[in-house]
Design a protein around this motif. Structure first.
Motif, PDB file in Angstrom:
ATOM      1  N   ARG A  72      -8.676  51.619   0.459  1.00  0.00           N
ATOM      2  CA  ARG A  72      -8.509  51.035   1.798  1.00  0.00           C
ATOM      3  C   ARG A  72      -7.692  49.749   1.736  1.00  0.00           C
ATOM      4  NH1 ARG A  72      -8.286  53.774   5.812  1.00  0.00           N
ATOM      5  NH2 ARG A  72     -10.053  54.898   4.887  1.00  0.00           N
ATOM      6  N   THR A  73      -7.913  48.947   0.709  1.00  0.00           N
ATOM      7  CA  THR A  73      -7.133  47.718   0.552  1.00  0.00           C
ATOM      8  C   THR A  73      -5.644  48.039   0.454  1.00  0.00           C
ATOM      9  OG1 THR A  73      -8.973  46.618  -0.569  1.00  0.00           O
ATOM     10  CG2 THR A  73      -6.783  45.675  -0.884  1.00  0.00           C
ATOM     11  N   ALA A  74      -5.307  49.059  -0.347  1.00  0.00           N
ATOM     12  CA  ALA A  74      -3.909  49.456  -0.493  1.00  0.00           C
ATOM     13  C   ALA A  74      -3.343  49.990   0.821  1.00  0.00           C
ATOM     14  CB  ALA A  74      -3.785  50.510  -1.594  1.00  0.00           C
ATOM     15  N   ASN A  75      -4.145  50.738   1.544  1.00  0.00           N
ATOM     16  CA  ASN A  75      -3.726  51.305   2.826  1.00  0.00           C
ATOM     17  C   ASN A  75      -3.430  50.204   3.846  1.00  0.00           C
ATOM     18  OD1 ASN A  75      -5.087  52.560   5.685  1.00  0.00           O
ATOM     19  ND2 ASN A  75      -3.559  53.828   4.662  1.00  0.00           N
ATOM     20  N   VAL A  76      -4.321  49.217   3.927  1.00  0.00           N
ATOM     21  CA  VAL A  76      -4.142  48.108   4.868  1.00  0.00           C
ATOM     22  C   VAL A  76      -2.896  47.302   4.533  1.00  0.00           C
ATOM     23  CG1 VAL A  76      -5.125  45.887   5.597  1.00  0.00           C
ATOM     24  CG2 VAL A  76      -6.565  47.935   5.534  1.00  0.00           C
ATOM     25  N   GLU A  77      -2.702  46.999   3.258  1.00  0.00           N
ATOM     26  CA  GLU A  77      -1.530  46.217   2.852  1.00  0.00           C
ATOM     27  C   GLU A  77      -0.234  46.971   3.124  1.00  0.00           C
ATOM     28  OE1 GLU A  77      -1.338  43.004   1.848  1.00  0.00           O
ATOM     29  OE2 GLU A  77      -3.432  43.059   2.502  1.00  0.00           O
ATOM     30  N   ASP A  78      -0.241  48.273   2.906  1.00  0.00           N
ATOM     31  CA  ASP A  78       0.939  49.093   3.173  1.00  0.00           C
ATOM     32  C   ASP A  78       1.327  49.012   4.651  1.00  0.00           C
ATOM     33  OD1 ASP A  78       2.931  51.107   2.452  1.00  0.00           O
ATOM     34  OD2 ASP A  78       1.674  52.560   3.503  1.00  0.00           O
ATOM     35  N   LEU A  79       0.341  49.085   5.533  1.00  0.00           N
ATOM     36  CA  LEU A  79       0.597  49.002   6.973  1.00  0.00           C
ATOM     37  C   LEU A  79       1.085  47.613   7.371  1.00  0.00           C
ATOM     38  CD1 LEU A  79      -2.562  50.961   8.098  1.00  0.00           C
ATOM     39  CD2 LEU A  79      -0.220  51.722   8.459  1.00  0.00           C
ATOM     40  N   LYS A  80       0.463  46.586   6.814  1.00  0.00           N
ATOM     41  CA  LYS A  80       0.872  45.217   7.151  1.00  0.00           C
ATOM     42  C   LYS A  80       2.291  44.914   6.684  1.00  0.00           C
ATOM     43  CE  LYS A  80      -3.318  42.593   7.925  1.00  0.00           C
ATOM     44  NZ  LYS A  80      -3.927  41.273   7.725  1.00  0.00           N
ATOM     45  N   ASN A  81       2.669  45.481   5.558  1.00  0.00           N
ATOM     46  CA  ASN A  81       4.013  45.244   5.043  1.00  0.00           C
ATOM     47  C   ASN A  81       5.089  45.963   5.858  1.00  0.00           C
ATOM     48  OD1 ASN A  81       3.101  43.621   2.949  1.00  0.00           O
ATOM     49  ND2 ASN A  81       2.918  45.317   1.513  1.00  0.00           N
ATOM     50  N   LYS A  82       4.732  47.074   6.474  1.00  0.00           N
ATOM     51  CA  LYS A  82       5.698  47.845   7.246  1.00  0.00           C
ATOM     52  C   LYS A  82       5.810  47.358   8.693  1.00  0.00           C
ATOM     53  CE  LYS A  82       7.926  50.866   6.469  1.00  0.00           C
ATOM     54  NZ  LYS A  82       9.396  50.946   6.200  1.00  0.00           N
ATOM     55  N   PHE A  83       4.672  47.101   9.333  1.00  0.00           N
ATOM     56  CA  PHE A  83       4.694  46.808  10.775  1.00  0.00           C
ATOM     57  C   PHE A  83       4.791  45.295  11.009  1.00  0.00           C
ATOM     58  CE2 PHE A  83       2.982  51.055  10.427  1.00  0.00           C
ATOM     59  CZ  PHE A  83       3.814  51.716  11.323  1.00  0.00           C
ATOM     60  N   THR A  84       6.001  44.794  10.796  1.00  0.00           N
ATOM     61  CA  THR A  84       6.296  43.370  10.894  1.00  0.00           C
ATOM     62  C   THR A  84       7.395  43.124  11.926  1.00  0.00           C
ATOM     63  OG1 THR A  84       8.013  43.477   9.192  1.00  0.00           O
ATOM     64  CG2 THR A  84       5.747  43.061   8.437  1.00  0.00           C
ATOM     65  N   LYS A  85       7.534  41.862  12.294  1.00  0.00           N
ATOM     66  CA  LYS A  85       8.614  41.447  13.192  1.00  0.00           C
ATOM     67  C   LYS A  85       9.966  41.842  12.616  1.00  0.00           C
ATOM     68  CE  LYS A  85       9.844  37.245  12.844  1.00  0.00           C
ATOM     69  NZ  LYS A  85       9.878  35.764  12.851  1.00  0.00           N
ATOM     70  N   GLU A  86      10.141  41.626  11.313  1.00  0.00           N
ATOM     71  CA  GLU A  86      11.411  41.918  10.665  1.00  0.00           C
ATOM     72  C   GLU A  86      11.770  43.402  10.759  1.00  0.00           C
ATOM     73  OE1 GLU A  86       9.924  38.141   9.525  1.00  0.00           O
ATOM     74  OE2 GLU A  86       8.972  40.127   9.344  1.00  0.00           O
ATOM     75  N   ASN A  87      10.761  44.247  10.829  1.00  0.00           N
ATOM     76  CA  ASN A  87      10.996  45.688  10.938  1.00  0.00           C
ATOM     77  C   ASN A  87      10.958  46.188  12.376  1.00  0.00           C
ATOM     78  OD1 ASN A  87      11.343  46.093   8.174  1.00  0.00           O
ATOM     79  ND2 ASN A  87       9.151  46.368   7.816  1.00  0.00           N
ATOM     80  N   GLY A  88      10.883  45.239  13.329  1.00  0.00           N
ATOM     81  CA  GLY A  88      10.977  45.619  14.733  1.00  0.00           C
ATOM     82  C   GLY A  88       9.673  45.874  15.441  1.00  0.00           C
ATOM     83  N   TYR A  89       8.571  45.344  14.898  1.00  0.00           N
ATOM     84  CA  TYR A  89       7.256  45.620  15.480  1.00  0.00           C
ATOM     85  C   TYR A  89       6.506  44.340  15.859  1.00  0.00           C
ATOM     86  CZ  TYR A  89       7.803  50.430  13.860  1.00  0.00           C
ATOM     87  OH  TYR A  89       8.254  51.700  13.651  1.00  0.00           O
ATOM     88  N   ASP A  90       5.768  44.440  16.951  1.00  0.00           N
ATOM     89  CA  ASP A  90       4.774  43.443  17.339  1.00  0.00           C
ATOM     90  C   ASP A  90       3.428  44.108  17.103  1.00  0.00           C
ATOM     91  OD1 ASP A  90       3.012  41.753  18.576  1.00  0.00           O
ATOM     92  OD2 ASP A  90       4.017  41.743  20.524  1.00  0.00           O
ATOM     93  N   ALA A  91       2.791  43.800  15.982  1.00  0.00           N
ATOM     94  CA  ALA A  91       1.605  44.548  15.544  1.00  0.00           C
ATOM     95  C   ALA A  91       0.342  43.720  15.607  1.00  0.00           C
ATOM     96  CB  ALA A  91       1.818  45.063  14.122  1.00  0.00           C
ATOM     97  N   SER A  92      -0.727  44.340  16.083  1.00  0.00           N
ATOM     98  CA  SER A  92      -2.066  43.759  16.033  1.00  0.00           C
ATOM     99  C   SER A  92      -2.969  44.734  15.295  1.00  0.00           C
ATOM    100  CB  SER A  92      -2.601  43.512  17.441  1.00  0.00           C
ATOM    101  OG  SER A  92      -1.793  42.581  18.134  1.00  0.00           O
ATOM    102  N   PHE A  93      -3.942  44.191  14.555  1.00  0.00           N
ATOM    103  CA  PHE A  93      -4.799  45.007  13.705  1.00  0.00           C
ATOM    104  C   PHE A  93      -6.268  44.793  14.067  1.00  0.00           C
ATOM    105  CE2 PHE A  93      -1.595  46.225  10.532  1.00  0.00           C
ATOM    106  CZ  PHE A  93      -0.595  45.317  10.801  1.00  0.00           C
ATOM    107  N   ALA A  94      -7.048  45.861  14.013  1.00  0.00           N
ATOM    108  CA  ALA A  94      -8.499  45.775  14.209  1.00  0.00           C
ATOM    109  C   ALA A  94      -9.183  46.604  13.130  1.00  0.00           C
ATOM    110  CB  ALA A  94      -8.890  46.280  15.597  1.00  0.00           C
ATOM    111  N   TYR A  95     -10.301  46.087  12.606  1.00  0.00           N
ATOM    112  CA  TYR A  95     -10.992  46.749  11.504  1.00  0.00           C
ATOM    113  C   TYR A  95     -12.480  46.901  11.827  1.00  0.00           C
ATOM    114  CZ  TYR A  95      -6.784  45.023   9.188  1.00  0.00           C
ATOM    115  OH  TYR A  95      -5.481  44.731   8.873  1.00  0.00           O
ATOM    116  N   SER A  96     -13.005  48.096  11.571  1.00  0.00           N
ATOM    117  CA  SER A  96     -14.439  48.311  11.711  1.00  0.00           C
ATOM    118  C   SER A  96     -14.835  49.609  11.023  1.00  0.00           C
ATOM    119  CB  SER A  96     -14.866  48.373  13.177  1.00  0.00           C
ATOM    120  OG  SER A  96     -16.264  48.621  13.265  1.00  0.00           O
ATOM    121  N   LYS A  97     -16.070  49.665  10.550  1.00  0.00           N
ATOM    122  CA  LYS A  97     -16.626  50.881   9.971  1.00  0.00           C
ATOM    123  C   LYS A  97     -17.405  51.685  11.008  1.00  0.00           C
ATOM    124  CE  LYS A  97     -18.582  50.512   5.936  1.00  0.00           C
ATOM    125  NZ  LYS A  97     -19.483  50.006   4.866  1.00  0.00           N
ATOM    126  N   LYS A  98     -17.440  51.209  12.253  1.00  0.00           N
ATOM    127  CA  LYS A  98     -18.215  51.871  13.301  1.00  0.00           C
ATOM    128  C   LYS A  98     -17.316  52.423  14.393  1.00  0.00           C
ATOM    129  CE  LYS A  98     -22.630  49.418  12.905  1.00  0.00           C
ATOM    130  NZ  LYS A  98     -23.658  48.657  13.652  1.00  0.00           N
TER     131      LYS A  98
END
Length: 352
Positions: A72-98
């Motif tokens: 999961r750590t690798a998955n989250v970092e992969d998404l954060k590295n891709k969905f950035t301003k530099e790549n054309g995205y305005d990204a917000s993230f939410a995390y929960s196990k429920k």
């Protein structure tokens, strides 16, 4: 990415039902041992990059707890590295196990007017209502990592591992060991999600089909190493015999070996207990390579580039060739794994 007037009216109505998931960057809502965190690290007012209109593409990304596992750590970092301003995205993230907390986060993202809702669901069920709301509001939904039980017309694409195939590959490998009898400690993940279901069903099917296969215990450790250690310790204390530990992720397999170490029970290739894990953390593949473990099944966490490709096609008005994109994965055993495999497929640290 402008929404129709009726869509905006619906979004306004949704706002009255929101609870629990705050809109400020870094807000955390606690619920027992679980938490929902929203993070706007990808956000920016810079409109120099993005979709066809020149605006940033606004995405809301709902995922599980980043600390759940190395995968999961690798998955989250992969998404954060891709969905950035530099790549054309305005990204917000939410995390929960429920599931209910994830649904609350989804409602907020729809209220915020995101163009795309990216979802890795905590549970396979319960998503039809909120996905219908997203469709009505003009928010496109892309599933990643986990499948859900919902009508295909409620999402644009599903970029997932074939969890059932992961389980089948692992069970077929175990069958190939031709043991006189299989006395298995089955350590399950978080009950109800796609990974747990797929990896469990294959083993359940084989146990039912062959009287030589016996489940000594089958318990959920919720992806947690300490819980897995306790499960194995309780079996050891009971005096029941076992020769296989089938753990549904690497952290739980690692926890299981702690109990074996404490009891001076041998495990690995040519030893008393076969150790099986999933996810291909580097430490797990290293254990397989060194013959301390017997098998590790791959689950590919690097999905961001696939999601980005789908979004770019949709932004151009292109039709997707396939709605479900299955990630290519394999299993590794101690007889065939190489150093190159560890370097290419391993995630996280090389030891644990």
């Amino acid at each position: 990415m402008k929404k129709k007037l009726i869509s905006m009216m619906l979004i306004a109505c949704l706002a009255f039902g929101l609870v629990g998931c705050g809109g400020d960057s870094g807000t955390t809502t606690n619920s027992g041992d679980n938490k929902t965190t929203t993070d706007n690290t990808g956000s920016s007012s810079d409109d120099s990059k993005g979709g066809s209109s020149g605006d940033l593409i606004k995405v809301g990304i709902i995922n599980l707890d980043p600390n759940e596992s190395g995968y999961r750590t690798a998955n989250v970092e992969d998404l954060k590295n891709k969905f950035t301003k530099e790549n054309g995205y305005d990204a917000s993230f939410a995390y929960s196990k429920k599931n209910d907390e994830q649904i609350t986060a989804a409602k907020k993202f729809i209220n915020d007017g995101v163009d795309y809702l990216l979802l890795s669901a905590a549970d396979t069920a319960g998503w039809d209502g909120i996905l219908q709301d997203a469709k009505t509001a003009g928010t496109r939904v892309i599933l990643f990592d986990r499948t859900i039980k919902a009508s295909e017309d409620l999402y644009e694409a599903s970029i997932v591992s074939d969890m059932a195939k992961e389980g089948e590959t692992a069970v077929n490998w175990l069958k190939s060991q031709n043991l006189d009898e299989y006395n298995i400690i089955h350590i399950q993940g978080e009950m109800g999600n796609a990974a747990q279901i797929g990896r469990t069903e294959a083993l359940d099917k084989q146990v039912k089909a062959d009287p030589k296969w016996n489940l000594v215990t089958q318990q959920a450790a919720n992806w947690n190493a300490e819980n897995a250690q306790q499960i194995v310790q309780s079996v050891i204390d009971s005096g029941k015999k076992f020769n296989v530990i089938y753990a549904e992720n690497d952290d739980m397999a690692n926890g299981a070996t702690k109990a074996l170490d404490k009891a001076n029970k041998s495990y690995g290739v040519g030893k008393d207990v076969i150790i099986m894990g999933f996810d291909c953390n580097k430490f797990a593949l290293r254990n397989v390579f060194e013959k301390k473990w017997n098998y590790d099944g791959q689950c590919n966490p690097f999905q961001a580039s696939y999601i980005d490709e789908v979004i770019q096609k949709l932004e151009k008005g292109e039709t997707l060739a396939e709605k479900t994109i299955i990630l290519e994965e394999k299993g590794f055993d101690s007889e065939t794994i190489t150093e190159d495999d560890i370097a290419k497929y391993g995630i996280g640290a090389d030891s644990k």
